[in-house]
Scaffold this motif. Sequence first.
Motif, short mmCIF file in Angstrom:
data_model
loop_
_atom_site.label_atom_id
_atom_site.label_comp_id
_atom_site.label_asym_id
_atom_site.label_seq_id
_atom_site.Cartn_x
_atom_site.Cartn_y
_atom_site.Cartn_z
N ARG A 32 0.83 -1.21 0.00
CA ARG A 32 0.00 0.00 0.00
C ARG A 32 0.86 1.25 0.00
N THR A 33 0.44 2.24 -0.78
CA THR A 33 1.18 3.49 -0.84
C THR A 33 1.12 4.23 0.50
N ALA A 34 2.16 4.99 0.77
CA ALA A 34 2.19 5.75 2.02
C ALA A 34 1.25 6.95 1.97
N GLU A 35 0.86 7.34 0.75
CA GLU A 35 -0.06 8.47 0.60
C GLU A 35 -1.48 8.03 0.93
N PRO A 36 -2.32 8.94 1.42
CA PRO A 36 -3.73 8.60 1.70
C PRO A 36 -4.44 8.14 0.43
N ILE A 37 -5.27 7.11 0.54
CA ILE A 37 -6.01 6.57 -0.60
C ILE A 37 -7.38 7.23 -0.65
N THR A 38 -7.68 7.90 -1.75
CA THR A 38 -8.97 8.57 -1.89
C THR A 38 -10.02 7.62 -2.43
N VAL A 39 -11.26 7.88 -2.11
CA VAL A 39 -12.36 7.05 -2.58
C VAL A 39 -12.62 7.35 -4.05
N GLY A 40 -12.80 6.31 -4.85
CA GLY A 40 -13.06 6.49 -6.27
C GLY A 40 -14.48 6.94 -6.55
N ALA A 41 -14.78 7.14 -7.82
CA ALA A 41 -16.12 7.58 -8.23
C ALA A 41 -16.53 6.84 -9.49
N ASP A 64 -18.77 19.09 -23.38
CA ASP A 64 -17.89 18.47 -24.38
C ASP A 64 -17.97 16.95 -24.25
N LEU A 65 -18.50 16.26 -25.28
CA LEU A 65 -18.64 14.81 -25.23
C LEU A 65 -17.30 14.09 -25.12
N ARG A 66 -16.23 14.72 -25.57
CA ARG A 66 -14.93 14.06 -25.54
C ARG A 66 -14.45 13.81 -24.12
N LEU A 67 -14.95 14.57 -23.16
CA LEU A 67 -14.54 14.39 -21.76
C LEU A 67 -14.93 13.02 -21.23
N PHE A 68 -15.99 12.44 -21.78
CA PHE A 68 -16.46 11.15 -21.28
C PHE A 68 -15.47 10.02 -21.55
N SER A 69 -14.60 10.16 -22.55
CA SER A 69 -13.72 9.07 -22.93
C SER A 69 -12.24 9.41 -22.80
N GLU A 70 -11.89 10.53 -22.19
CA GLU A 70 -10.49 10.93 -22.09
C GLU A 70 -9.82 10.48 -20.80
N ASN A 71 -10.57 9.89 -19.85
CA ASN A 71 -10.01 9.34 -18.62
C ASN A 71 -9.24 10.38 -17.80
N ASP A 72 -9.73 11.60 -17.81
CA ASP A 72 -9.14 12.66 -16.99
C ASP A 72 -9.67 12.51 -15.57
N ILE A 73 -8.79 12.17 -14.63
CA ILE A 73 -9.21 11.90 -13.27
C ILE A 73 -9.85 13.14 -12.63
N ARG A 74 -9.43 14.31 -13.06
CA ARG A 74 -10.01 15.55 -12.50
C ARG A 74 -11.48 15.68 -12.89
N PHE A 75 -11.80 15.24 -14.09
CA PHE A 75 -13.19 15.26 -14.54
C PHE A 75 -14.03 14.26 -13.76
N LEU A 76 -13.49 13.03 -13.59
CA LEU A 76 -14.24 11.98 -12.92
C LEU A 76 -14.47 12.30 -11.44
N GLU A 77 -13.50 12.96 -10.80
CA GLU A 77 -13.62 13.27 -9.37
C GLU A 77 -14.81 14.18 -9.07
N GLN A 78 -15.27 14.91 -10.06
CA GLN A 78 -16.39 15.82 -9.84
C GLN A 78 -17.70 15.08 -9.55
N PHE A 79 -17.75 13.79 -9.89
CA PHE A 79 -18.99 13.04 -9.76
C PHE A 79 -18.99 12.08 -8.57
N ARG A 80 -18.02 12.27 -7.66
CA ARG A 80 -17.94 11.38 -6.50
C ARG A 80 -19.20 11.49 -5.66
N ALA A 81 -19.72 12.67 -5.50
CA ALA A 81 -20.91 12.87 -4.66
C ALA A 81 -22.18 12.38 -5.33
N ALA A 82 -22.14 12.13 -6.65
CA ALA A 82 -23.35 11.74 -7.38
C ALA A 82 -23.56 10.24 -7.39
N VAL A 83 -22.60 9.45 -6.86
CA VAL A 83 -22.72 8.00 -6.88
C VAL A 83 -23.90 7.55 -6.02
#
Length: 339
Positions: free
Chosen positions: A91-100, A320-339
């Motif tokens: 396990r990494t020494a850095e804190p592990i964030t919850v995915g989305a 922008d539809l391209r955001l859905f398939s670019e795997n930008d973690i910053r984009f995906l993190e915005q939807f953590r609360a929507a799960v």
Amino acid sequence: MKEKIEVIKKEIESFVASTVDELEVMRIKYLSKKGEIAALFTDFKNVSDNDKRSVGQLLNELKDIAQQRYNILKSSFLTNKKSDTDLDLTRTAEPITVGARHPLSIVQNEIIQIFSRIGFVVAQGPEIEDDWNVFGALNFPEEHPARDMQDTFFIEKSPDVLLRTHTSSVQTRTMTSQKPPIRVLCPGRVYRNEAISYRAHCFFHQVEGLYIDRNVSFADLKQVLLYFAKEMFGEKTQIRLRPSYFPFTEPSAEMDISCNLCGGKGCPFCKYTGWVEILGCGMVDVNVLKNCEIDPEIYSGFAFGLGIERITNLKFQVKDLRLFSENDIRFLEQFRAAV
């Protein structure tokens, strides 16, 4: 001997071990083959015949007490000891964030849940399909201009094998493998040969629905779609149906909902019309029923299809539809609360 037994009994009952080593000393002292209890059993032969019965009982009780005391102390150490397997050395020494979840998955799951409450079940099919299931069975005659509505990816050297352009192919497979009544929801990825831009992509996701039974009418279709719109976008949502054309439905319609941003008053998102198009629908064409060997004199049905990206745009305002398939973690993190 009875006095010795009583003394050892009190020692055992009051014994406390703070370490595993101390517990092992206790085991060796009292319970080993050369321990004090074993020595008492060896001396038992010297006990008089009159006392053998009572002394024998005391010895057995002493052995049981010692064994029980040892087991209790041992179990306490096992309970309190932290297992080596609890420590993940990778396990990494850095804190592990919850995915989305991906926003498309969030919306797709919500759509499935809404329709499952009124009896629709999920049906799946292959993404690599044949011409019959994608076009032929759905009333797309060969060389018919209707085929130009969808620019298709064909598999090289196999003109009859292609990447599905819509999940309607799952509907044809369902109709040819099941007898009515049929009530299915068909989510999945589809492919079309289109230029990639902020508003279009060469692959996207659809959810299509199909209901076939006796005496199914356009009124049933309207009520199902109104229910979906209110569940998805809010109780105040209104719908309207506009005449349209699809080869596999007749009559056909496009469905709009009142803009969920301005409440139908008009804004830049809805181009000041107050309405936003979200899906196409209609009654299943008689030719489609015949192609799938369903008697149109007995059964009728409706079908509808909507783009998941379109619904996601309405819910989360992704421009922008391209955001859905670019795997930008910053984009995906915005939807953590929507799960």
